[in-house]
Design an enzyme around this catalytic site. Structure first.
Site, PDB file in Angstrom:
ATOM      1  N   CYS A  57      26.687 -14.551   7.760  1.00 32.24           N
ATOM      2  CA  CYS A  57      26.906 -14.329   9.190  1.00 32.24           C
ATOM      3  C   CYS A  57      26.508 -15.558  10.009  1.00 32.24           C
ATOM      4  O   CYS A  57      25.348 -15.985   9.988  1.00 32.24           O
ATOM      5  CB  CYS A  57      26.108 -13.102   9.629  1.00 32.24           C
ATOM      6  SG  CYS A  57      25.888 -12.931  11.408  1.00 32.24           S
ATOM      7  N   CYS A  60      23.757 -14.956  12.495  1.00 33.83           N
ATOM      8  CA  CYS A  60      22.455 -14.837  11.831  1.00 33.83           C
ATOM      9  C   CYS A  60      21.883 -16.216  11.525  1.00 33.83           C
ATOM     10  O   CYS A  60      20.678 -16.457  11.685  1.00 33.83           O
ATOM     11  CB  CYS A  60      22.589 -14.030  10.536  1.00 33.83           C
ATOM     12  SG  CYS A  60      23.283 -12.377  10.761  1.00 33.83           S
ATOM     13  N   CYS A 192       1.701  21.853 -10.281  1.00 37.11           N
ATOM     14  CA  CYS A 192       2.037  20.523 -10.804  1.00 37.11           C
ATOM     15  C   CYS A 192       1.482  19.419  -9.903  1.00 37.11           C
ATOM     16  O   CYS A 192       1.812  19.339  -8.710  1.00 37.11           O
ATOM     17  CB  CYS A 192       3.558  20.413 -10.923  1.00 37.11           C
ATOM     18  SG  CYS A 192       4.190  18.735 -11.048  1.00 37.11           S
ATOM     19  N   CYS A 195       4.088  17.109  -8.459  1.00 37.81           N
ATOM     20  CA  CYS A 195       4.818  17.782  -7.368  1.00 37.81           C
ATOM     21  C   CYS A 195       4.026  17.708  -6.065  1.00 37.81           C
ATOM     22  O   CYS A 195       4.602  17.500  -4.990  1.00 37.81           O
ATOM     23  CB  CYS A 195       5.082  19.243  -7.720  1.00 37.81           C
ATOM     24  SG  CYS A 195       6.005  19.494  -9.252  1.00 37.81           S
TER      25      CYS A 195
END
Length: 442
Positions: A57, A60, A192, A195
């Site tokens: 770009c 940029c 768990c 988890c």
């Protein structure tokens, strides 16, 4: 040379530039990617200015030295980072990045960054950063919390637990399998440990994904110790197990990381895979051409035969080919346009199309004012080969005639019907002296 090609992203990946993007370790700009974004930005109490850019770009590249100056000036005060969103497009997709450069300010609410709308000089960037910092401090004085708890297990989690849909044996089919949305479903067990570690990440991701995809991707959870029928149906053998569901397809195992950013990245991939392509537009005026070609990396323009040559069915078949290819390349941020032969002669001339060989197609890079012409067949196969060659840095290009986008005529849109020959006034031969015509011919 590679620099002359319209689409040089993949070619640039072979250069030092793509390894470090536009920034290097010696700069005060922090290089961000999906692996460190959550840790550096989302879990930080600091104010962040983040630029999403692409190495190809031009704007940029122009911004880079100013961005570096601003980062040095703000060192120890405000964090300044940059994301190569061409390489890490899923991260750019999370924040709705559609053009480059895009600058976001991550302040008090990291989950809802603000768009930076200021100037591109280092002074303008520093001024905006200090104003944002002043607002952040004022909010904290007023009792509002700064930073973000996203991804912090000790922070009580972030996001809204209601955004994780509780799924059961009774509601799973109607909620997930019959839905047109995309689902990521966690099968867990309350005891768990993994988890429990995942829960705050899953919750934070659910809230972010809901907002970023406008509800098109959803996160759910199944207590597999209670709803054992579901666990058995999907062969759950360990916890947590995450499955991806698309309507009408077999469930897919999720193989990614377990952080919020990892989960969001996968959700955004699902979303971007299924977003509609950009609209195929007829070039009716100068604004349509200018906006499309300047807003997107490439604009793909087709010049189709005159309606009298193809009829509505023939034209529609060409347009359908273009729509198919727009769908195929929808992640590329390319604009798609068409016009009728003869309607925009200056455009045809600037692209060297020149009044014959319809249908024709050109890919224009308006930043470089370079274009390439389709040399093969105007078919899905031919166009795919043409665009693929461009994407890997091959194919020939030329400069747009005049070095600028040409003047565009304002025309009426095609009405979708067959063409009609223009009518001419009947000639009354009674008024013509045939003897005079014979003398003229002699």
């Amino acid at each position: 040379m590679v620099g002359l090609f319209l689409y040089s992203v993949l070619a640039c990946s072979l250069t030092v530039l793509s390894v470090h993007g536009l920034y290097s370790a010696s700069d005060d700009v922090v290089e961000l990617n999906p692996s460190n974004f959550n840790r550096e930005v989302m879990q930080s109490d600091s104010l962040w200015l983040v630029e999403f850019y692409a190495p190809w770009c031009g704007h940029c590249k122009n911004l880079a030295p100013e961005w570096k100056k601003a980062a040095t000036a703000l060192k120890g005060i405000v964090k300044v980072g940059a994301v190569d969103a061409d390489q890490h497009n899923s991260l750019g997709g999370q924040y709705g990045v559609r053009g480059f450069p895009t600058i976001k300010i991550f302040g008090a609410n990291k989950h809802k960054p603000e768009d930076y709308q200021g100037g591109r000089s280092s002074q303008a960037i520093v001024d905006a950063a200090l104003n944002a910092l002043r607002s952040l401090v004022k909010d904290r004085l007023g009792g509002k919390t700064g930073g973000s708890d996203y991804g912090r297990q000790s922070g009580g989690g972030a996001g809204n637990k209601k955004d994780v849909v509780e799924l059961t044996d009774d509601n799973f089919d109607s909620t997930v399998l019959d839905s047109d949305d995309f689902w990521m479903v966690e099968f867990f067990a309350p005891w768990c440990g993994h988890c429990k570690n995942l829960e705050p990440e899953w919750t934070a991701a659910a809230t972010e994904v809901k907002e970023q995809t406008k509800g098109k991707v959803k996160l759910g959870a199944v207590d597999a110790t209670v709803h054992q029928g579901l666990a058995s149906r999907y062969g759950i053998r360990g916890f947590p197990t995450i499955k991806v569901f698309r309507k009408g397809e077999e469930a897919e195992d999720y193989q990614g990381g377990r952080t919020r950013s990892d989960i969001v990245a996968r959700a955004m991939d699902l979303y971007s895979d299924n977003i509609p392509p950009l609209e195929l537009q007829e070039i009716l005026n100068e604004d349509i051409l200018k906006k499309t070609c300047e807003d997107y990396q490439l604009c793909i323009i087709s010049v189709l035969p005159h309606i009298l040559d193809t009829g509505a069915s023939g034209r529609n078949s060409y347009l359908e080919v273009m729509r198919t290819m727009a769908e195929k390349y929808k992640k590329k941020m390319w604009g798609w346009l068409w016009t009728e032969a003869g309607a925009q002669m200056e455009l045809e001339s600037s692209l060297g199309i020149g009044g014959f060989g319809y249908p024709a197609m050109a890919a224009i890079n308006a930043r470089k004012m370079k274009f390439a012409l389709l040399r093969g067949s105007f078919s899905e196969t031919g166009i795919h080969e043409f665009l693929r060659e461009l994407s890997v840095g091959r194919g020939s290009t030329a400069t747009v005639g005049g070095g600028a986008l040409p003047k565009i005529n304002t025309v009426e849109p095609w009405d979708g019907n067959d063409g009609v020959l223009p009518t001419e006034d009947d000639i009354d031969l009674n008024d013509v002296d045939l003897d005079d015509l014979e003398k003229d011919e002699l």
